[in-house]
Write a protein that holds these residues in place. Structure first.
Motif, short mmCIF file in Angstrom:
data_model
loop_
_atom_site.label_atom_id
_atom_site.label_comp_id
_atom_site.label_asym_id
_atom_site.label_seq_id
_atom_site.Cartn_x
_atom_site.Cartn_y
_atom_site.Cartn_z
N ALA A 114 0.84 -1.22 0.00
CA ALA A 114 0.00 0.00 0.00
C ALA A 114 0.86 1.25 0.00
O ALA A 114 0.84 2.04 0.96
N ALA A 115 1.61 1.43 -1.06
CA ALA A 115 2.56 2.54 -1.15
C ALA A 115 1.88 3.90 -0.97
O ALA A 115 0.73 4.10 -1.40
N GLN A 116 2.59 4.80 -0.34
CA GLN A 116 2.12 6.17 -0.09
C GLN A 116 3.03 7.15 -0.82
O GLN A 116 4.21 6.85 -1.06
N PRO A 117 2.55 8.35 -1.15
CA PRO A 117 3.42 9.34 -1.79
C PRO A 117 4.69 9.62 -0.99
O PRO A 117 5.74 9.92 -1.55
N GLY A 118 4.60 9.49 0.34
CA GLY A 118 5.77 9.71 1.19
C GLY A 118 6.85 8.65 1.03
O GLY A 118 7.97 8.83 1.53
N ASP A 119 6.53 7.56 0.33
CA ASP A 119 7.52 6.51 0.05
C ASP A 119 8.40 6.87 -1.14
O ASP A 119 9.40 6.20 -1.40
N THR A 120 8.02 7.91 -1.85
CA THR A 120 8.79 8.34 -3.03
C THR A 120 10.24 8.63 -2.64
O THR A 120 10.51 9.25 -1.62
N GLY A 121 11.15 8.12 -3.47
CA GLY A 121 12.57 8.35 -3.20
C GLY A 121 13.42 7.33 -3.93
O GLY A 121 12.92 6.50 -4.69
N LEU A 122 14.72 7.39 -3.68
CA LEU A 122 15.67 6.45 -4.27
C LEU A 122 16.00 5.40 -3.22
O LEU A 122 16.41 5.73 -2.11
N TYR A 123 15.80 4.14 -3.58
CA TYR A 123 16.09 3.03 -2.67
C TYR A 123 17.36 2.33 -3.15
O TYR A 123 17.48 1.98 -4.32
N LEU A 124 18.27 2.14 -2.22
CA LEU A 124 19.56 1.55 -2.54
C LEU A 124 19.80 0.32 -1.67
O LEU A 124 19.58 0.36 -0.46
#
Lengths: 115, 110
Positions: free
Chosen positions: B78-88
């Motif tokens: 249930a992704a949220q807009p706050g999850d936006t970003g670069l994941y490494l």
């Protein structure tokens, strides 16, 4: 937040000029690292230090040198900057006390452009 | 040669969808770390997995380390807009040095 600062935060320079980037920490961590971040490559280790005056090369060390005369400061020098060294540079620190506990804390980064 | 292959490199989804990011290697790592990075900032550690088969949960994020300690996955429910970003992802090698994957740029649209 870990006490890590990088200076300058942004720099534009010309090919062939020397450039020094500074990383300063207030955490008294033993290990310090310099990475560069480029699109499609993630972060790549340039050099790291495991104590004052103790440094070693990372995977992309050509064209870079480092120095650490005090626990809190780790300097990255480009002796003669080239356009291929245009990148975002990150400093990181860690205590490095064992497998799985080597949490690295990153600074805010320095954006370097070499024209 | 990239020792850690991360996929996908880009992911754009709608709020509420689920997603999985993969991190694969032919090398064995002592541990596997996942970081999240926002624009203009340095990466921030989310989790470290050490034992083969280990699963860790961080709210809506589930991290798994492969049995052979060569691969890992990050699942977001249930992704949220706050999850936006670069994941490494980053594999820990001997001496504590980290090898990073290329990163996954996640965009979650409202």
């Amino acid at each position: 937040d870990a006490g890590i600062t990088q200076s300058p935060r942004h720099k534009v320079t010309e090919t062939g000029t020397p450039v020094t980037l500074r990383c300063h920490q207030t955490e008294n961590h033993r290990y310090m690292y310099w990475y560069r971040q480029d699109p499609g490559h993630g972060l790549r280790l340039i050099h790291y230090s495991y104590g004052v005056k103790d440094t070693d090369k990372g995977e992309v060390s050509d064209g870079y040198s480092v120095s650490r005369s005090k626990t809190e400061d780790f300097l990255l020098t480009l002796e003669s900057a080239t356009s291929s060294q245009t990148s975002v540079y990150f400093c990181a620190i860690s205590r490095a006390s064992g497998v799985g506990t080597d949490t690295q804390y990153f600074g805010p980064g320095t954006r370097l452009t070499v024209l | 040669t990239q020792l850690l292959e991360q996929s996908p490199q880009f992911l754009s989804i709608q709020e509420g969808e689920n997603l999985t990011v993969y991190c694969n290697s032919s090398s064995v790592f002592s541990s596997l770390q996942w970081y999240r990075q926002e624009p203009g900032e340095g990466p921030v550690l989310l989790v470290t997995v050490v034992t083969g088969g280990e699963v860790k949960k961080l709210k809506r994020l589930t991290f798994q380390f492969g049995d052979a300690r060569k691969d890992s996955s990050l699942h977001i429910t249930a992704a949220q807009p706050g999850d936006t970003g670069l994941y490494l992802c980053a594999g820990e090698r001997q001496g504590g040095k980290l090898i990073f994957g290329q990163g996954t740029e996640l965009s979650v649209k409202p």
